[in-house]
Write an enzyme that holds these catalytic residues in place. Sequence first.
Site: not given
Length: 281
Positions: A35, A37, A153
Amino acid sequence: MKIVHTVQEVREAVSAWRKEGLSIGFVPTMGYLHEGHQSLIQRAVEENDQVVVSIFVNPMQFGPNEDLESYPKDLEKDSLLCEKTGATLIFNPQPEEMYTGDFCSFVDMTGLTKGLCGKSRPIHFRGVCTVVNKLFNIVQPDRAYFGQKDAQQLAVIKQMVKDLNMNLEIVGCPIIREEDGLAKSSRNTYLSKEERVAARVLSQSLEEGRGRLEEGETSVQVIREIIRGCIEKEPLTKIDYVEIVDAKSLEPVEKVEKTILIAIAVYIGKTRLIDNFTFEC
């Protein structure tokens, strides 16, 4: 929706869309979609005419003894989620398509990558920056979408795009959690039933830290000790790091005086999980 496996096929699709004047959103993933993504894909669908999702387990960002070989894969399930959510194209290359036999070029970064996950995974962000740079060159998106669960990131990708004058927008999207607070992650599937229960301590510890911050605590040392103490009460945990850093520079801070990132990495059994939150003064 279409699934393609070569760079040439992606470029042909992108060229056709550009001739029609269509905007392109891009969601890079390593597959085994959940979910979290799905929320990125949904945001991309809402903001762009066409959406590309890459599904590629990037070998370059895995260090020795990490989980490259065991990383979960289910392209059929992933494709159903992408189609249901409205993606236009899945790019699912093999490693040899992305890295030819004579491959010898890399994208590296200093500063933002030295702490947090970069400290315990020293080659990780070189692999991330290299593959994301390649994917951006292949897809040529207007916008690319990343989850805030991987806060370091996200910061690294934003800096890379700025430093290299890339003509696209990086969109950070909120963490999606299970009902008990555990951040959605493909690696959650590694957890046994007992470990899954133990993993709740990650979000619980962060909530304890957040609570003390909201009460007015400004000592980073105190907040860190509160979070560590909560985690260490769970016997199945092993702390990689509990860090409180400047939300922009990712440099450590000693006092809460500006927007900070509270980030943790914890082993539950053999599974390394991360979580974080941002606190604005």
